[in-house]
Each structure stands twice: as structure tokens, then as C-alpha cells.
Write an enzyme that holds these catalytic residues in place. Structure first.
Site, short mmCIF file in Angstrom:
data_model
loop_
_atom_site.label_atom_id
_atom_site.label_comp_id
_atom_site.label_asym_id
_atom_site.label_seq_id
_atom_site.Cartn_x
_atom_site.Cartn_y
_atom_site.Cartn_z
N LEU A 92 52.64 62.87 -9.56
CA LEU A 92 53.48 64.14 -9.89
C LEU A 92 54.15 63.87 -11.30
O LEU A 92 54.13 62.68 -11.74
CB LEU A 92 54.63 63.95 -9.12
CG LEU A 92 54.64 64.29 -7.38
CD1 LEU A 92 55.17 63.57 -6.56
CD2 LEU A 92 54.21 65.90 -7.44
N HIS A 108 51.97 54.07 0.74
CA HIS A 108 50.91 53.48 -0.02
C HIS A 108 50.13 52.66 0.80
O HIS A 108 50.80 51.66 1.49
CB HIS A 108 51.38 52.96 -1.25
CG HIS A 108 50.52 52.32 -2.16
ND1 HIS A 108 49.57 53.20 -2.97
CD2 HIS A 108 49.80 51.13 -2.25
CE1 HIS A 108 48.76 52.52 -3.74
NE2 HIS A 108 48.91 51.34 -3.19
C1 GAR Z 1 46.86 56.83 3.80
O1 GAR Z 1 46.22 55.72 4.22
C2 GAR Z 1 47.84 56.80 2.41
O2 GAR Z 1 48.40 55.49 2.64
C3 GAR Z 1 46.92 56.97 1.39
O3 GAR Z 1 45.86 58.04 1.87
C4 GAR Z 1 45.60 57.98 3.20
C5 GAR Z 1 46.06 59.29 3.58
O4 GAR Z 1 45.73 59.32 5.00
N1 GAR Z 1 47.46 57.51 0.26
C6 GAR Z 1 47.20 57.07 -1.09
O5 GAR Z 1 46.31 56.27 -1.26
C7 GAR Z 1 48.25 57.50 -2.31
N2 GAR Z 1 47.85 56.98 -3.14
P1 GAR Z 1 46.28 60.61 5.78
O6 GAR Z 1 45.81 62.07 5.13
O7 GAR Z 1 45.37 60.62 7.29
O8 GAR Z 1 47.71 60.62 6.10
#
Ligand code: GAR
Length: 209
Positions: A92, A108
């Protein structure tokens, strides 16, 4: 109840966890909007099926500031007390982050401060770590480095691949995010910080006097 907007880019399984937890009678928050930079995000269809308002616009072809302004307007119109980033895969702009300071949470997939950024699971495996995990934190201008609000470790098993580990970390995330968000909004509601709460108090004041 506190008003929560959830911002996603993809699957939206954490959004689903936040949404279903919000429907337990004891939840201190409700989900008022699910927003996405990806109009095809499966999470949007889930939110729609569950009767939650959605907003989607592709970021493609838009300057970073222009997209964040559009996102900001859509969110502001929903009057959220808190915004929960849930698998939102874009950094962002500083202006956006400042506008929602203290009201912007992210999840995260690592035990921060270890492994900010991408490919967290492959990096944990490569390092020979015994635990991976997940973190809910406040969003600040520097990526993945705001105040940590909650963490859950996940044991790494022999033979784990990055995908296997990602799947188990997600199970942990689905527990961590609703619990941490609930605790956060409850803490601030008690302090009279949530706007809705303040408005309600103001409206009730003449009767009290
Ligand atoms: C989750 O594991 C979240 O922690 C990660 O993406 C995945 C989304 O899963 N986020 C990141 O890597 C942010 N940089 P979801 O769409 O099933 O919630």
C-alpha cells in the site's frame, strides 16, 4: 459491533475465517465490506454468497496512487472501524497507510520479524527451522514491520514441502486472525475508540442528562 472491511487478492480463506467467526453470537465485530484488486478473486464470490457487500477493481493499468485512492474511497464509504488485509498481495502507498493508521491489520505467513516479504515457507524450510508460523500485525509504511498483535507457531515436519507447510500455516491463520482481531477491537471499544461506539454514546447523552 465494530465494523470491519476485509481486503483480499485471491482465495480469501482468511476472509472466510473472519466472516464465519463474526457470525458467532459472541463476536465483537461484523464484516461490512470485502474489497479486492482482483475482480476474479474466489473470495469475492464467497462474500457475495454470504450476503456481504463487495467492491472490486483491477489495479492493472492504474498508477499505484490512483488505485489506492479508489480503494480508499470504497473503504471509507463503508465506514469501517478496522480494515483487515487478508492475503492482499500489494504494497500500500504511504498515504493510504497514514490515512488508516492504527486501524489497518495484516496477516503474514511467518513468525515475524523472521521472513518478511514473499516465499516465507520455502525460506523457513531452506534454513532448517523447526517452526514456521503466522503473525497478525499493524500495518506501517515499512512492509511487514508494524507492531505484532498475535502469533502462532506451526511445527515443521520431516518431508514438508513449501505447499504442505503453507496449508498447515493457513489452518493456524484461520484461528489466529479472528481471535486477534476480536481482541483488538474489544480493547479499543473499551477505550471508546471505535467511532460507532462514540456516536452511540453521543446519541444517548441527551437522554442520560
Ligand atoms: C495467507 O497465507 C496470508 O498469510 C498470505 O497469503 C495467504 C492468503 O490466503 N499473505 C501474504 O503472503 C501477504 N504478503 P487466503 O487468500 O486463502 O486468505
Amino acid at each position: 459491533k465494530a465494523r470491519v472491511a476485509v481486503v483480499i487478492s485471491g482465495e480469501g480463506s482468511n476472509m472466510g475465517a473472519l466472516l464465519y467467526a463474526s457470525r458467532l453470537p459472541s463476536s465483537p465485530y461484523e464484516v461490512v465490506l470485502v474489497a479486492s484488486n482482483n475482480p476474479d478473486a474466489p473470495g469475492l464470490a464467497l462474500a457475495e454468497a454470504e450476503g456481504v457487500a463487495t467492491w472490486a477493481r483491477s489495479h492493472k493499468g492504474l498508477a499505484r496512487e490512483a488505485f489506492d485512492d479508489a480503494l480508499h474511497e470504497a473503504l471509507a464509504a463503508a465506514r469501517p472501524d478496522v480494515i483487515a488485509l487478508a492475503g492482499y498481495m500489494r504494497v500500500l502507498t504511504p498515504g493510504f497507510v497514514r490515512a488508516w493508521e492504527g486501524r489497518l491489520l495484516n496477516i503474514h505467513p511467518s513468525l515475524l520479524p523472521a521472513y518478511p516479504g514473499l516465499d516465507t515457507h520455502a525460506r523457513a524450510l531452506e534454513a532448517g527451522d523447526r517452526h514456521a508460523g503466522c503473525t497478525v500485525h499493524l500495518v506501517t509504511e515499512e512492509v511487514d514491520s508494524g507492531e505484532i498483535l498475535g502469533q502462532l507457531p506451526v511445527a515443521i515436519q520431516p518431508g514438508d514441502t513449501a505447499d504442505m507447510l503453507a496449508q498447515r500455516v493457513r489452518l493456524a491463520e484461520h484461528q489466529l486472525y479472528p481471535a486477534t482481531l476480536s481482541a483488538y477491537v474489544s480493547r479499543h471499544q473499551d477505550a471508546g475508540w471505535i467511532e460507532g461506539q462514540v456516536d452511540a454514546l453521543a446519541a444517548a447523552l441527551p437522554e442520560v442528562l
